[in-house]
Scaffold this motif. Structure first.
Motif, PDB file in Angstrom:
ATOM      1  N   THR A   1       0.809  -1.223   0.000  1.00 16.51           N
ATOM      2  CA  THR A   1       0.000   0.000   0.000  1.00 16.51           C
ATOM      3  C   THR A   1       0.837   1.266   0.000  1.00 16.51           C
ATOM      4  O   THR A   1       0.329   2.337  -0.344  1.00 16.51           O
ATOM      5  CB  THR A   1      -0.920   0.024   1.225  1.00 16.51           C
ATOM      6  N   GLY A   2       2.093   1.148   0.417  1.00 15.61           N
ATOM      7  CA  GLY A   2       2.924   2.339   0.526  1.00 15.61           C
ATOM      8  C   GLY A   2       2.648   3.146   1.774  1.00 15.61           C
ATOM      9  O   GLY A   2       3.169   4.259   1.924  1.00 15.61           O
ATOM     10  N   GLN A   3       1.824   2.615   2.708  1.00 19.38           N
ATOM     11  CA  GLN A   3       1.466   3.326   3.927  1.00 19.38           C
ATOM     12  C   GLN A   3       2.327   2.843   5.097  1.00 19.38           C
ATOM     13  O   GLN A   3       2.412   1.640   5.350  1.00 19.38           O
ATOM     14  CB  GLN A   3      -0.010   3.105   4.260  1.00 19.38           C
ATOM     15  N   PRO A   4       2.950   3.753   5.837  1.00 13.89           N
ATOM     16  CA  PRO A   4       3.768   3.343   6.987  1.00 13.89           C
ATOM     17  C   PRO A   4       2.881   2.865   8.139  1.00 13.89           C
ATOM     18  O   PRO A   4       1.700   3.219   8.226  1.00 13.89           O
ATOM     19  CB  PRO A   4       4.527   4.620   7.351  1.00 13.89           C
ATOM     20  N   MET A   5       3.477   2.072   9.027  1.00  8.95           N
ATOM     21  CA  MET A   5       2.733   1.530  10.164  1.00  8.95           C
ATOM     22  C   MET A   5       3.591   1.610  11.421  1.00  8.95           C
ATOM     23  O   MET A   5       4.812   1.473  11.371  1.00  8.95           O
ATOM     24  CB  MET A   5       2.349   0.060   9.917  1.00  8.95           C
TER      25      MET A   5
ATOM     26  N   LEU B   1      15.597  -9.232  24.921  1.00  8.03           N
ATOM     27  CA  LEU B   1      16.028  -7.863  24.644  1.00  8.03           C
ATOM     28  C   LEU B   1      14.964  -6.849  25.014  1.00  8.03           C
ATOM     29  O   LEU B   1      15.268  -5.693  25.310  1.00  8.03           O
ATOM     30  CB  LEU B   1      16.386  -7.712  23.159  1.00  8.03           C
ATOM     31  N   GLY B   2      13.720  -7.267  24.981  1.00  6.31           N
ATOM     32  CA  GLY B   2      12.629  -6.357  25.324  1.00  6.31           C
ATOM     33  C   GLY B   2      12.179  -5.486  24.174  1.00  6.31           C
ATOM     34  O   GLY B   2      11.822  -4.308  24.376  1.00  6.31           O
ATOM     35  N   VAL B   3      12.163  -6.032  22.965  1.00 10.39           N
ATOM     36  CA  VAL B   3      11.668  -5.268  21.818  1.00 10.39           C
ATOM     37  C   VAL B   3      10.211  -4.902  22.067  1.00 10.39           C
ATOM     38  O   VAL B   3       9.382  -5.766  22.367  1.00 10.39           O
ATOM     39  CB  VAL B   3      11.801  -6.097  20.519  1.00 10.39           C
ATOM     40  N   HIS B   4       9.902  -3.597  21.948  1.00  4.41           N
ATOM     41  CA  HIS B   4       8.547  -3.162  22.300  1.00  4.41           C
ATOM     42  C   HIS B   4       7.894  -2.286  21.239  1.00  4.41           C
ATOM     43  O   HIS B   4       6.688  -2.014  21.331  1.00  4.41           O
ATOM     44  CB  HIS B   4       8.577  -2.401  23.631  1.00  4.41           C
ATOM     45  N   SER B   5       8.653  -1.821  20.256  1.00  2.00           N
ATOM     46  CA  SER B   5       8.059  -0.888  19.298  1.00  2.00           C
ATOM     47  C   SER B   5       8.745  -1.036  17.945  1.00  2.00           C
ATOM     48  O   SER B   5       9.980  -1.169  17.869  1.00  2.00           O
ATOM     49  CB  SER B   5       8.199   0.549  19.807  1.00  2.00           C
ATOM     50  N   VAL B   6       7.931  -1.002  16.873  1.00  2.00           N
ATOM     51  CA  VAL B   6       8.453  -1.181  15.515  1.00  2.00           C
ATOM     52  C   VAL B   6       7.788  -0.168  14.587  1.00  2.00           C
ATOM     53  O   VAL B   6       6.574   0.075  14.677  1.00  2.00           O
ATOM     54  CB  VAL B   6       8.176  -2.613  14.982  1.00  2.00           C
ATOM     55  N   LEU B   7       8.591   0.405  13.711  1.00  2.66           N
ATOM     56  CA  LEU B   7       8.080   1.238  12.625  1.00  2.66           C
ATOM     57  C   LEU B   7       8.335   0.516  11.309  1.00  2.66           C
ATOM     58  O   LEU B   7       9.447   0.039  11.057  1.00  2.66           O
ATOM     59  CB  LEU B   7       8.773   2.604  12.592  1.00  2.66           C
ATOM     60  N   LEU B   8       7.317   0.447  10.467  1.00  4.96           N
ATOM     61  CA  LEU B   8       7.430  -0.139   9.134  1.00  4.96           C
ATOM     62  C   LEU B   8       7.209   0.982   8.120  1.00  4.96           C
ATOM     63  O   LEU B   8       6.099   1.518   8.010  1.00  4.96           O
ATOM     64  CB  LEU B   8       6.397  -1.244   8.929  1.00  4.96           C
ATOM     65  N   VAL B   9       8.269   1.342   7.405  1.00  6.99           N
ATOM     66  CA  VAL B   9       8.204   2.488   6.485  1.00  6.99           C
ATOM     67  C   VAL B   9       8.592   2.014   5.090  1.00  6.99           C
ATOM     68  O   VAL B   9       9.739   1.624   4.857  1.00  6.99           O
ATOM     69  CB  VAL B   9       9.138   3.623   6.936  1.00  6.99           C
ATOM     70  N   PRO B  10       7.648   2.018   4.134  1.00  4.22           N
ATOM     71  CA  PRO B  10       7.976   1.570   2.777  1.00  4.22           C
ATOM     72  C   PRO B  10       8.918   2.542   2.077  1.00  4.22           C
ATOM     73  O   PRO B  10       8.863   3.757   2.304  1.00  4.22           O
ATOM     74  CB  PRO B  10       6.615   1.537   2.066  1.00  4.22           C
TER      75      PRO B  10
ATOM     76  N   LEU C   1      11.390  -1.941   1.900  1.00  2.47           N
ATOM     77  CA  LEU C   1      10.827  -1.608   3.209  1.00  2.47           C
ATOM     78  C   LEU C   1      11.953  -1.403   4.212  1.00  2.47           C
ATOM     79  O   LEU C   1      12.905  -2.183   4.253  1.00  2.47           O
ATOM     80  CB  LEU C   1       9.901  -2.731   3.687  1.00  2.47           C
ATOM     81  N   ALA C   2      11.819  -0.339   5.020  1.00  2.00           N
ATOM     82  CA  ALA C   2      12.746  -0.094   6.128  1.00  2.00           C
ATOM     83  C   ALA C   2      12.016  -0.364   7.440  1.00  2.00           C
ATOM     84  O   ALA C   2      10.860   0.044   7.607  1.00  2.00           O
ATOM     85  CB  ALA C   2      13.266   1.337   6.087  1.00  2.00           C
ATOM     86  N   GLN C   3      12.687  -1.060   8.354  1.00  2.00           N
ATOM     87  CA  GLN C   3      12.113  -1.358   9.663  1.00  2.00           C
ATOM     88  C   GLN C   3      12.984  -0.718  10.740  1.00  2.00           C
ATOM     89  O   GLN C   3      14.217  -0.805  10.696  1.00  2.00           O
ATOM     90  CB  GLN C   3      12.038  -2.867   9.897  1.00  2.00           C
TER      91      GLN C   3
ATOM     92  N   LEU D   1       7.116   8.461  13.703  1.00  2.00           N
ATOM     93  CA  LEU D   1       6.734   7.877  12.419  1.00  2.00           C
ATOM     94  C   LEU D   1       6.897   8.902  11.295  1.00  2.00           C
ATOM     95  O   LEU D   1       7.389   8.569  10.207  1.00  2.00           O
ATOM     96  CB  LEU D   1       5.294   7.379  12.487  1.00  2.00           C
ATOM     97  N   LEU D   2       6.495  10.144  11.546  1.00  2.00           N
ATOM     98  CA  LEU D   2       6.668  11.193  10.532  1.00  2.00           C
ATOM     99  C   LEU D   2       8.142  11.438  10.242  1.00  2.00           C
ATOM    100  O   LEU D   2       8.545  11.629   9.083  1.00  2.00           O
ATOM    101  CB  LEU D   2       5.998  12.484  11.003  1.00  2.00           C
ATOM    102  N   LEU D   3       8.958  11.439  11.304  1.00  2.00           N
ATOM    103  CA  LEU D   3      10.389  11.641  11.116  1.00  2.00           C
ATOM    104  C   LEU D   3      10.994  10.505  10.301  1.00  2.00           C
ATOM    105  O   LEU D   3      11.784  10.730   9.378  1.00  2.00           O
ATOM    106  CB  LEU D   3      11.077  11.752  12.480  1.00  2.00           C
ATOM    107  N   ALA D   4      10.613   9.267  10.636  1.00  2.00           N
ATOM    108  CA  ALA D   4      11.130   8.119   9.885  1.00  2.00           C
ATOM    109  C   ALA D   4      10.694   8.188   8.427  1.00  2.00           C
ATOM    110  O   ALA D   4      11.475   7.867   7.515  1.00  2.00           O
ATOM    111  CB  ALA D   4      10.652   6.818  10.525  1.00  2.00           C
ATOM    112  N   GLN D   5       9.444   8.607   8.186  1.00  2.00           N
ATOM    113  CA  GLN D   5       8.968   8.746   6.813  1.00  2.00           C
ATOM    114  C   GLN D   5       9.818   9.742   6.028  1.00  2.00           C
ATOM    115  O   GLN D   5      10.161   9.501   4.860  1.00  2.00           O
ATOM    116  CB  GLN D   5       7.510   9.221   6.802  1.00  2.00           C
TER     117      GLN D   5
END
Length: 733
Positions: free
Chosen positions: A260-264, A290-299, A309-311, A326-330
């Motif tokens: 979709t091209g939409q980040p999550m 490790l305690g992974v708690h948050s992920v950004l998925l940015v196409p 895709l960048a994670q 999320l906006l910064l990563a985009q």
């Protein structure tokens, strides 16, 4: 009434002090109900009770002890609460709303407590008015400190974001290399933003020929991990190694984001680690530890085309990713996507242009007796793209050879295609044996015509060219230049003399250099000089001698030093020139052509001067017969005598004195008849009862090749025959 009001509020505050925790709970319940979005942040949820408790305690203290409002300051909890809201990107209006809701809740609680203590309406009204006045003044003074703390924190956050965006703009896309650009994205992402950054690109991003419409080759698409960076050594937080291909599970969040091209933004808990993040049980345990708690998925999308895709993952950083993150990563990923798309487009165009360039260049030098040659072509190492440099070796009539080097202005496919057109034109003009200056004049006309055909707005067509003709019989080199650098001429030093420590003399002959092709206006001139046997001619484009580290004169000096000590092998000579002059990848294309001259032995060349008298045709036939017998080619006598008769007869009948017959034996047998007339003969079909007109037709039928060339003294008609099998003697060179 005033004293009674203050006394009443004093008693009311004293009575409420033991129930302060109850008041705090009531205020917190309303805040949770009215502002549920704040409670998604664990640190804010933990800090809220402390902040509300400080607020309630301060209000009760003011009412009980009549504290001067000028001495009131924002409680530490309120300052920290404002900072945390700013760090999470919560709007300042939400901070002010917290104050309003807290104050309204307290006023209501105090109002409920006034009824049991007095029935006097005047006292109740006065107490409520005083309570509102004190409350609003308290909020006004404490909110100022909170807003200031919020703004300072927000400014620092924005400054950090601007710094990160600025770093991304300077650190990402420094090269036109796809993998390197992905690595730069991963490096920037792990600088105070994420704990792990991975970059996956579609396999089709490297294979698709149509740059404007690229779709995944498979569904689900195959992606390749081209780069990743972690704050931990050994990448324990990554399940895929760099360079490995893998597939996102269908209907998974990464697959949807890519499609979709939409980040999550995805929150991860220890009990719910998705399979797309940890495919194996071992890796799932590692992420839980490790305690992974948050992920950004940015196409990675560029120009409407999906690239990958960048994670971004967090496990050491306490704060989860929020909408601002999320906006910064985009923004960072979008910059990287454009750079990656530029890199793959550049790679595709460069590969296409280089393939075209190499397909148009000579790969195998033609066999000929005039020179021994070696050549090199090296494309530029810069992002400017492949250029239009070329070289050529063209066999000519009379055992001569043409040596050509040219350079088309510009880069990319257009320059390569133009190079191919000019190289074809040079070969066509060489085939009709034009003098070097005449050939360049005709080539200049071709370039001007191409400019007109391209029209306005197209890339300008211009080129330089050096055209040289070497005759192994006369040892004469004739050459002309259209804006091109002169060649290097290396001649053996006579026996008994030395030039420095070298056994060769290196010169750069002064020759008239005409304008580059396409400018017009000035004529071209041919320069001539004799070359001893075993001389070297080095023709090259300016990319060989020019660089940012030295000027042209320094480059020519290095070139001369290498040629003076050049090894016997021409291939080794080319390698040594590249090694000395191009220690790194060149900033411009380089074409190099090195030729060692040979001399055709006198035993393989024979001439006969003929008076302008038809009676001498028989002498020419006898001369030819005796010569072929001496060369062991008696079986070619009949055909050759017939051609000689026709050519000599035509020269005497239609040409001008002096007339000369020349026979050349090399890998072929060539007979040439020259005269002082510039009128070129032509084939014509004789009628049934015509007494002439069949001579050249007969020559054309008997010869393997034939033609006419003009010179300053007139013209030469030549005819070339293949030697019989087993009758090809080694020329005496």
């Amino acid at each position: 009434m005033g004293t009674d009001t203050h006394a009443f509020l004093h008693d009311l505050a004293q009575g409420l002090e033991p129930r302060a925790d109850q008041l705090v709970d009531v205020v917190l319940q309303r805040l949770r109900r009215e502002l549920p979005e704040l409670w998604q942040y664990e640190d804010i949820a933990a800090l809220a009770p402390v902040t509300v408790s400080e607020h309630v305690t301060a209000i009760l203290d003011i009412l009980e002890h009549r504290v001067d409002m000028a001495e009131v300051t924002t409680p530490p909890g309120g300052i920290e609460f404002a900072r945390r809201l700013a760090e999470h990107g919560v709007q300042i209006s939400e901070l002010l709303r917290v104050y309003r809701l807290a104050h309204a809740s307290l006023v209501r609680l105090f109002q409920e407590e006034t009824d049991p203590h007095t029935a006097a309406p005047e006292l109740i009204n006065a107490a409520l008015i005083t309570l509102n006045t004190v409350g609003f003044e308290f909020i006004d003074r404490t909110a100022q400190g909170s807003v200031a703390a919020y703004q300072r924190t927000r400014d620092r956050w924005l400054q950090r974001r601007l710094i990160m965006i600025n770093e991304a703009s300077t650190r990402i896309g420094t090269t036109l290399d796809t993998t390197r650009t992905a690595e730069e994205l991963a490096d920037v992402g792990t600088d105070h933003f994420a704990d792990l950054v991975t970059v996956d690109l579609l396999d089709s991003a490297f294979q698709e020929e149509d740059m404007e419409r690229m779709e995944p080759a498979t569904v689900p698409p195959v992606v390749r991990r081209v780069a990743q960076q972690s704050v931990l050594a050994g990448y324990p937080d990554s399940a895929v190694g760099t360079g490995q291909a893998h597939i996102y599970p269908e209907e998974s969040e990464p697959a949807r984001a890519l499609a979709t091209g939409q980040p999550m933004r995805h929150q991860v808990t220890a009990s719910d680690i998705p399979t797309w993040l940890a495919a194996s049980a071992d890796h799932r345990r590692a992420l839980r530890t490790l305690g992974v708690h948050s992920v950004l998925l940015v196409p990675l999308w560029a120009r409407g085309i999906p690239l990958g895709l960048a994670q971004f993952l967090r496990h050491q950083a306490a704060d989860p990713f929020d909408d601002e993150d999320l906006l910064l990563a985009q923004e960072i990923v979008s910059r990287a996507a454009v750079s990656i798309d530029n890199a793959r487009r550049y790679t595709h165009e460069r590969s296409t242009a280089l393939t075209l360039q190499r397909s148009l260049l000579q790969h195998q030098m033609p066999e000929q007796a005039a020179v021994e040659t070696a050549c090199r072509y090296l494309p530029t190492g810069s992002r400017a793209g492949v250029g239009g440099d070329w070289y050529d070796v063209i066999p000519l009539s009379g055992a001569r050879v043409a040596l050509v080097v040219g350079d088309v202005v510009g880069r990319g496919l257009h320059a390569s295609a133009t190079m191919g057109r000019l190289r074809t034109a040079v070969r066509a003009f060489a085939d009709i044996d034009l003098m070097p200056d005449d050939l360049l004049a005709h080539l200049n006309d071709v370039v001007i015509r191409l400019q007109r055909e391209e029209g306005q707005g197209a890339d300008e067509i211009s080129a330089t060219c050096l055209y040289a003709v070497y005759d192994p019989v006369s040892r004469l080199c004739s050459l002309a230049s259209a804006g091109h650098v002169p060649p290097a001429v290396v001649t053996p030093v006579p026996s008994g003399s030395r030039v420095g420590s070298a056994s060769r003399s290196v010169d750069f002959p002064e020759l008239p250099i005409g304008p580059p092709l396409g400018l017009g206006g000035l004529p071209f001139e041919t320069a001539q000089f004799e070359l001893p046997q075993g001389s070297l001619l080095a023709l090259f484009t300016d990319g060989l001698i020019e660089s940012r580290a030295r000027d042209v004169d320094a480059g020519l000096a290095v070139l001369g030093d290498v040629l003076a000590q050049a090894p016997a092998s021409l291939e080794d000579t080319c390698d040594e020139l590249f090694h000395a002059l191009l220690p790194t990848r060149p900033v411009d294309d380089v074409a190099l052509l090195v030729a060692r001259t040979r001399v055709l032995d006198a035993d393989h060349v024979a001439t006969l001067d003929l008076p302008s008298d038809p009676a001498v045709v028989s002498d020419a036939r006898k001369f030819t017969s005796d010569l072929l017998a001496a060369w062991g080619l008696e079986e070619m006598a009949f055909t050759t005598e017939l051609m000689v008769s026709e050519l000599v007869t035509n020269a005497i009948r239609y040409g001008k004195s002096p007339v000369q017959l020349r026979m050349i034996l090399q890998s072929t047998l060539t007979c040439e008849v020259s005269d002082a007339s510039s009128t070129a003969p032509h084939l014509r079909r004789a009628q049934v009862f015509d007494e002439g007109g069949r001579g050249l037709l007969l020559v054309a039928a008997l010869a393997h090749h034939w033609g006419t060339r003009h010179n300053r003294e007139g013209k030469v008609i030549w005819a070339e025959q293949l030697l019989p099998v087993g009758g090809n003697p080694e020329p005496g060179l």
